[in-house]
Motif scaffolding. Sequence first.
Motif, short mmCIF file in Angstrom:
data_model
loop_
_atom_site.label_atom_id
_atom_site.label_comp_id
_atom_site.label_asym_id
_atom_site.label_seq_id
_atom_site.Cartn_x
_atom_site.Cartn_y
_atom_site.Cartn_z
N THR A 156 -38.70 -15.30 24.05
CA THR A 156 -38.24 -15.31 25.22
C THR A 156 -38.74 -13.97 26.02
O THR A 156 -39.56 -13.18 24.97
CB THR A 156 -36.57 -15.10 25.05
OG1 THR A 156 -36.29 -14.18 24.28
CG2 THR A 156 -35.92 -16.46 24.59
N ILE A 157 -38.40 -13.82 27.21
CA ILE A 157 -38.37 -12.56 28.00
C ILE A 157 -37.45 -11.67 27.56
O ILE A 157 -36.08 -11.97 28.16
CB ILE A 157 -38.83 -12.53 29.58
CG1 ILE A 157 -39.86 -13.67 29.54
CG2 ILE A 157 -39.02 -11.28 30.09
CD1 ILE A 157 -41.15 -13.11 29.12
N SER A 158 -37.52 -10.48 27.10
CA SER A 158 -36.38 -9.66 26.49
C SER A 158 -35.56 -8.91 27.49
O SER A 158 -36.13 -8.73 28.55
CB SER A 158 -37.03 -8.45 25.52
OG SER A 158 -36.15 -7.88 24.96
N SER A 159 -34.30 -8.74 27.27
CA SER A 159 -33.24 -8.30 28.31
C SER A 159 -32.93 -6.82 27.42
O SER A 159 -32.17 -6.18 28.15
CB SER A 159 -32.15 -8.92 28.50
OG SER A 159 -31.48 -9.51 27.21
N THR A 191 -31.40 -13.41 21.65
CA THR A 191 -31.96 -14.44 22.51
C THR A 191 -31.14 -15.13 23.46
O THR A 191 -31.46 -15.48 24.52
CB THR A 191 -32.45 -15.53 21.29
OG1 THR A 191 -33.61 -14.82 20.53
CG2 THR A 191 -33.39 -16.76 22.06
N VAL A 192 -29.98 -15.32 23.18
CA VAL A 192 -29.02 -15.90 24.08
C VAL A 192 -28.90 -15.18 25.31
O VAL A 192 -28.80 -15.58 26.40
CB VAL A 192 -27.73 -16.42 23.32
CG1 VAL A 192 -26.64 -16.96 24.39
CG2 VAL A 192 -27.84 -17.50 22.34
N THR A 193 -28.69 -13.78 25.03
CA THR A 193 -28.39 -12.82 26.08
C THR A 193 -29.87 -12.98 26.99
O THR A 193 -29.79 -12.88 28.32
CB THR A 193 -28.40 -11.37 25.64
OG1 THR A 193 -27.24 -11.47 24.63
CG2 THR A 193 -27.86 -10.37 26.62
N ASP A 194 -30.94 -13.17 26.33
CA ASP A 194 -32.03 -13.03 27.23
C ASP A 194 -32.06 -14.58 27.98
O ASP A 194 -32.54 -14.46 29.08
CB ASP A 194 -33.35 -13.26 26.11
CG ASP A 194 -33.54 -12.03 25.43
OD1 ASP A 194 -32.90 -10.87 25.81
OD2 ASP A 194 -34.48 -11.86 24.72
N GLY A 226 -38.31 -7.04 29.67
CA GLY A 226 -39.40 -7.45 30.26
C GLY A 226 -40.62 -7.92 29.22
O GLY A 226 -41.71 -8.54 29.89
N LEU A 227 -40.55 -7.83 28.26
CA LEU A 227 -41.73 -7.72 27.10
C LEU A 227 -41.14 -9.28 26.25
O LEU A 227 -39.87 -9.51 26.28
CB LEU A 227 -41.81 -6.96 26.21
CG LEU A 227 -42.05 -5.46 26.90
CD1 LEU A 227 -42.33 -4.24 25.72
CD2 LEU A 227 -43.27 -5.61 27.90
N PRO A 228 -42.15 -9.92 25.66
CA PRO A 228 -41.87 -10.91 24.95
C PRO A 228 -41.15 -10.47 23.54
O PRO A 228 -41.34 -9.60 23.06
CB PRO A 228 -43.37 -11.53 24.37
CG PRO A 228 -44.22 -10.81 25.34
CD PRO A 228 -43.90 -9.51 25.75
N PHE A 229 -40.06 -11.33 23.23
CA PHE A 229 -39.43 -11.14 22.16
C PHE A 229 -39.37 -12.42 21.36
O PHE A 229 -38.73 -13.72 21.90
CB PHE A 229 -37.87 -10.80 22.52
CG PHE A 229 -37.05 -10.54 21.45
CD1 PHE A 229 -37.16 -9.51 20.29
CD2 PHE A 229 -35.81 -11.34 21.20
CE1 PHE A 229 -36.28 -9.40 19.30
CE2 PHE A 229 -34.97 -11.28 19.98
CZ PHE A 229 -35.22 -10.35 19.13
N GLY A 230 -39.81 -12.45 19.95
CA GLY A 230 -39.72 -13.73 19.17
C GLY A 230 -38.57 -13.80 18.12
O GLY A 230 -38.25 -12.70 17.75
N ASN A 231 -38.06 -14.95 17.98
CA ASN A 231 -36.76 -15.14 17.03
C ASN A 231 -36.78 -16.44 16.36
O ASN A 231 -37.14 -17.30 16.98
CB ASN A 231 -35.48 -15.14 17.66
CG ASN A 231 -34.40 -14.46 16.74
OD1 ASN A 231 -34.42 -14.39 15.81
ND2 ASN A 231 -33.16 -14.20 17.49
#
Length: 275
Positions: free
Chosen positions: A128-131, A168-171, A137-142
Motif C-alpha cells: 500500500t501507499i503508507s500513511s 495497512t487498513v489505515t493506509d 507516501g512511500l510503499p509499505f508491504g505487509n
Amino acid sequence: MRPTFYLTLPVLANILTACAAYTLRSSVSWAVSSNHVEADLSEEVAPSLLVDGGGLWKQAYPAGIDETPGEKVEPEGDSSAAAKSPARLFSYRTETVQVGRGGPPPHQETARTARYIAHSSDWGSLATISSQDKIKGLPFGNIFSISDGPLDNSTGVIYFYMTPMDNTVTDLKINPYASITFSEAESDFCRQMIYEAEDPRCARLTLTGKMVEVAPEELAFAKEAMFSRHPVMAKWPVGHKWFFMKLELIQVWLQDWIGGTSLIPLEEYFKASPF
C-alpha cells in the motif's frame, strides 16, 4: 623471536569434541564465465543458464541427526505437557492445497498459471501507499492470509480478513489501491525443482486493484472462503473488529518463464481455470 605454541593431546581432543556437533556448509555461487557469450533465451537453452553445475545444491544437517526433509522429530519428554503449552493454543490442522495432481500448468498457459498461483497461495505480500508519519507516501508491504475461494471453488477474487488496528487498513482508508504479490516458492514445486525464489521459472504473480469491503450479500461466501482455508481465524478475538475485504482487479502481472513478463487481460484471467 615469536613465541611458539604447542597443543597437547588432551587440549586437541577437547577442541575436536566441541567441533563434532557442527557441519561445514558450502556456500552456493553462480558460475561466471570470462568469455563473452550471447544469451540464448530459447525454451530449450535458457533454463540451463540458471542451473548450477557444481553439485552444491545439497542440504546439510547437524552431525549425529539422521533426518530427511519432511520427517517429523518428536520432542523428548511428556508429549501431553507439550500439547498444553501456550504455543499450541491456536494450533490447527491445515489442508494442503493441491490444484491439479500434475503440478502447475505449462508456462505458456499464462492465464491458467495466474489462476493456479492465486488459488494455491495461502498468503501474499500486500503493498500500500503508507500513511505512517516517517514513511508517508512511500510503499509499505505487509503479509496477509488470503483465499480466492474454498479448495474446490476458485473464483480468482482475492479475499482478506482485516482489522482496523492494522497499519495497512489505515493506509487503505486514505488510498484504497494496492498490489498483492504471490510466489510459487510458497509451494513445494520450486524446492523440488531447485529453483531460487528469484528464478523466473519459479513463477510470481502480482495483482493490482482497489481494496473494498465485502458487500453484505457476499459475506457468506467470503467467510466460507477464508475460514475453510484458515480455520483458526474464526477464533480470533472479536475485540479486534475483524471484517472482510476483497481486491477488485485492475491488472494481472505474471512472470513464469525466462525472457519477459505477461499482462493478462482480466477477461482471460477470470475465464481460466486453475484445476
